[in-house]
Design an enzyme around this catalytic site. Structure first.
Site, PDB file in Angstrom:
ATOM      1  N   HIS A 142       0.935  -4.565   4.568  1.00  0.00           N
ATOM      2  CA  HIS A 142       1.257  -5.199   5.843  1.00  0.00           C
ATOM      3  C   HIS A 142       0.570  -4.480   7.004  1.00  0.00           C
ATOM      4  CE1 HIS A 142       4.652  -7.773   4.338  1.00  0.00           C
ATOM      5  NE2 HIS A 142       4.576  -6.894   3.358  1.00  0.00           N
ATOM      6  N   ASP A 146       5.071  -9.448  12.050  1.00  0.00           N
ATOM      7  CA  ASP A 146       4.905  -9.660  10.615  1.00  0.00           C
ATOM      8  C   ASP A 146       5.884 -10.722  10.121  1.00  0.00           C
ATOM      9  OD1 ASP A 146       3.652  -8.039   8.103  1.00  0.00           O
ATOM     10  OD2 ASP A 146       5.652  -8.764   7.607  1.00  0.00           O
ATOM     11  N   THR A 196       0.339 -11.668   6.287  1.00  0.00           N
ATOM     12  CA  THR A 196      -0.604 -10.731   5.686  1.00  0.00           C
ATOM     13  C   THR A 196      -0.930 -11.043   4.233  1.00  0.00           C
ATOM     14  OG1 THR A 196       1.244  -9.238   5.176  1.00  0.00           O
ATOM     15  CG2 THR A 196       0.070  -8.872   7.245  1.00  0.00           C
ATOM     16  N   VAL A 243      -9.048   6.509  -2.240  1.00  0.00           N
ATOM     17  CA  VAL A 243     -10.460   6.175  -2.062  1.00  0.00           C
ATOM     18  C   VAL A 243     -10.579   5.083  -1.008  1.00  0.00           C
ATOM     19  CG1 VAL A 243     -10.947   6.735  -4.479  1.00  0.00           C
ATOM     20  CG2 VAL A 243     -10.615   4.349  -3.816  1.00  0.00           C
ATOM     21  N   GLN A 300     -11.505   1.836  -0.449  1.00  0.00           N
ATOM     22  CA  GLN A 300     -11.753   0.717  -1.356  1.00  0.00           C
ATOM     23  C   GLN A 300     -12.872  -0.191  -0.871  1.00  0.00           C
ATOM     24  OE1 GLN A 300      -8.670  -1.133  -3.830  1.00  0.00           O
ATOM     25  NE2 GLN A 300      -8.865  -2.897  -2.484  1.00  0.00           N
ATOM     26  N   HIS A 320      -4.591  -5.505  -9.212  1.00  0.00           N
ATOM     27  CA  HIS A 320      -3.252  -6.092  -9.190  1.00  0.00           C
ATOM     28  C   HIS A 320      -3.215  -7.367  -8.359  1.00  0.00           C
ATOM     29  CE1 HIS A 320      -3.684  -4.082  -5.429  1.00  0.00           C
ATOM     30  NE2 HIS A 320      -2.442  -4.230  -5.042  1.00  0.00           N
ATOM     31  N   TRP A 372      -3.034  -8.821  -1.653  1.00  0.00           N
ATOM     32  CA  TRP A 372      -3.912  -9.719  -0.896  1.00  0.00           C
ATOM     33  C   TRP A 372      -5.042  -8.992  -0.176  1.00  0.00           C
ATOM     34  CZ3 TRP A 372      -5.424 -14.197  -1.754  1.00  0.00           C
ATOM     35  CH2 TRP A 372      -6.119 -14.936  -0.793  1.00  0.00           C
ATOM     36  N   ASN A 373      -4.813  -7.794   0.332  1.00  0.00           N
ATOM     37  CA  ASN A 373      -5.913  -7.051   0.947  1.00  0.00           C
ATOM     38  C   ASN A 373      -7.025  -6.805  -0.061  1.00  0.00           C
ATOM     39  OD1 ASN A 373      -4.773  -6.860   3.506  1.00  0.00           O
ATOM     40  ND2 ASN A 373      -3.712  -4.953   3.029  1.00  0.00           N
ATOM     41  N   SER A 374      -6.652  -6.486  -1.289  1.00  0.00           N
ATOM     42  CA  SER A 374      -7.656  -6.257  -2.328  1.00  0.00           C
ATOM     43  C   SER A 374      -8.444  -7.524  -2.628  1.00  0.00           C
ATOM     44  CB  SER A 374      -6.991  -5.741  -3.606  1.00  0.00           C
ATOM     45  OG  SER A 374      -6.473  -4.438  -3.415  1.00  0.00           O
ATOM     46  N   ASP A 411       3.960 -11.207  -4.828  1.00  0.00           N
ATOM     47  CA  ASP A 411       3.088 -12.367  -4.626  1.00  0.00           C
ATOM     48  C   ASP A 411       1.824 -12.310  -5.461  1.00  0.00           C
ATOM     49  OD1 ASP A 411       1.820 -10.276  -3.341  1.00  0.00           O
ATOM     50  OD2 ASP A 411       1.342 -11.405  -1.527  1.00  0.00           O
TER      51      ASP A 411
END
Length: 471
Positions: free
Chosen positions: A24, A120, A143, A343, A345, A360, A363-365, A384
């Site tokens: 978030h 948020d 997010t 790290v 990313q 996994h 959502w950011n990934s 999610d």
């Protein structure tokens, strides 16, 4: 309260109010930098104290050091007795503590001289009333994915329509979007009395009272969900929806001088490395870690693996050799780098040696993989992440074996299955081409005149007006 001068040329002052968790907090920081550096807004970011993890504290300190134009507004939480929820997830508890403290935000907002708020999704139902008391428009930064936003918006209607049937939550057909199967619905939502379910439903019902909703996605990644939300097909009376993603990482934050993973990546051939990471929040069981280790080993491919074996900041004293099986690190030392350290990313995914992301599907990934053009092998664990994995598969960004177990289900994903999926994905040139095309679409969306850039311009314009949606 906003004054008439806000609409007459003064820079709007947007106050951002995130909730807990890096998933978030990170997009809120990225939005703050984007608005302050490229869209003519003064921006303040509310920092809730104490933070729920050291990762959050370090991230916030680095953000404010690197971007002094983003102002810091500290907000101390009111005392909260967590014993009322003895087995709840630490983040769900933090959401609840923040929700109960929200009525205390008024003086902070008055002193800040805000012209608009963006909060948020986890705080929607409690911050909107505060904003109305202040005469401020309250926008929501969602997010997660647009698919998840559509579920959040429609889920209260689904529950109302199925109340009393005793069958529990099943497949959810979202108008204008698509069916989300029962198995992909976040685990907590199957329990109507769960703390998160109560929060989720209250926030979903409140979305129609928001001035607007920003979502960290772009048209090419989620065409059905974005269109359905923007056209009002998901819920009646829905506010404007701005697809503003992918929100890009800030480019001048300090790097860890002790990190050696980039040197290791520099030494690998192009498109040869499998990057493996499952986010900052949840741990994977020891048995599943060992199966994953064996699968990576037998795949024969190079890999960079970030291992997390604890939840949040709990003591992590276990050695990698103990976690991953006797002799594993020695056997793979010439083609694998395993670390428990943080790290960067986005930096890893942009590296020319990285060819696949075992993720996994936080959502950011997902958005970082899309922006980098790196295919994803989805291995969702909770929340999610199955919904997001469905987005990945639909968009052609990656592959997902939807029969694989996740948190709360019996069984583990075997090493042989993992190995075969990794080998197949690494050999799939069509998958690689599709991921590259999505990266081009993402770059076009955020460039000047692109769909996401236009949405941010329109959002900044609305904040300039300082009007308050009152429905």
């Amino acid at each position: 309260m906003p004054s008439s001068g806000d609409a007459a040329g003064r820079r709007p002052h947007v106050v951002l109010i995130p909730s807990a968790g890096m998933g978030h907090l990170v997009p809120f920081g990225r939005l703050a930098v984007a608005l302050s550096s490229g869209h003519g807004c003064d921006v303040s970011l509310v920092t809730v104290l104490p933070t729920v993890s050291t990762a959050e504290s370090k991230h916030l300190d680095a953000l404010f050091d690197a971007f002094p134009a983003v102002r810091r507004l500290d907000f101390e939480l009111a005392p909260f007795d967590a014993s009322e929820f003895p087995s709840a997830d630490p983040f769900f508890l933090r959401f609840e503590a923040m929700r109960r403290s929200a009525p205390l935000l008024g003086p902070l907002l008055t002193g800040a001289g805000a012209s608009a708020l963006a909060t948020d999704i986890a705080l929607t139902s409690v911050v909107i009333p505060v904003a109305k008391e202040q005469g401020l428009p309250c926008h929501i930064l969602f997010t997660a994915s647009a698919a998840m936003l559509s579920l959040c918006a429609y889920f209260p209607t689904y529950l109302d329509a199925n109340a009393g049937d005793g069958g529990g939550v099943g497949d959810v057909d979202i108008p204008g979007v698509y069916r989300i199967p029962k198995a992909s619905i976040p685990q907590a939502l199957h329990d109507p009395n769960h703390l998160f379910t109560r929060q989720f439903v209250a926030n979903g019902r409140s979305l129609t009272s928001a001035a607007g909703i920003l979502v960290n996605t772009f048209d090419a990644l989620e065409p059905e969900a974005v269109a359905a939300l923007q056209q009002g097909k998901v819920a009646s009376g829905f506010p404007p929806v701005f697809a503003v993603g992918p929100l890009l990482p800030a480019s001048n934050q300090a790097k860890d001088p002790q990190a050696n993973y980039m040197e290791w990546l520099d030494a690998q051939p192009a498109r040869s490395v499998v990057y493996v990471s499952f986010g900052s929040r949840k741990a994977i069981s020891g048995e599943q870690l060992r199966e994953l280790a064996a699968g990576l080993e037998t795949s024969g491919h190079r890999f960079l693996w970030v291992v997390k074996s604890t939840v949040v900041d709990r003591d992590d004293a276990a050695e990698l050799g103990e976690l991953l099986g006797e002799g594993f690190l020695k056997r793979v030392e010439k083609r694998g780098l395993v670390t428990k350290a943080w790290v960067d990313q986005e930096e890893v995914l942009k590296h020319e040696s990285v060819a696949l992301f075992v993720s996994h599907c936080g959502w950011n990934s997902v958005t970082e993989a899309a922006a980098s053009g790196v295919p994803v092998l989805a291995l969702p664990r909770f929340g999610d992440q199955r919904v997001n994995s469905g987005v990945v598969a639909r968009a052609g960004l990656g592959v997902w074996a939807d029969t694989w177990s996740w948190e709360g289900e019996a069984g583990v994903i075997g090493a042989e299955e993992i190995s075969e999926k990794v080998k197949a994905a690494m050999a799939d040139e069509a998958l690689r081409r599709k991921a590259a095309s999505l990266a081009k679409a993402a770059a076009k969306a955020v460039a000047g005149g692109g769909s996401s850039h236009r949405c941010l311009v329109e959002f900044a314009r609305l904040c300039q007006g300082g009007t308050c949606r009152t429905n």
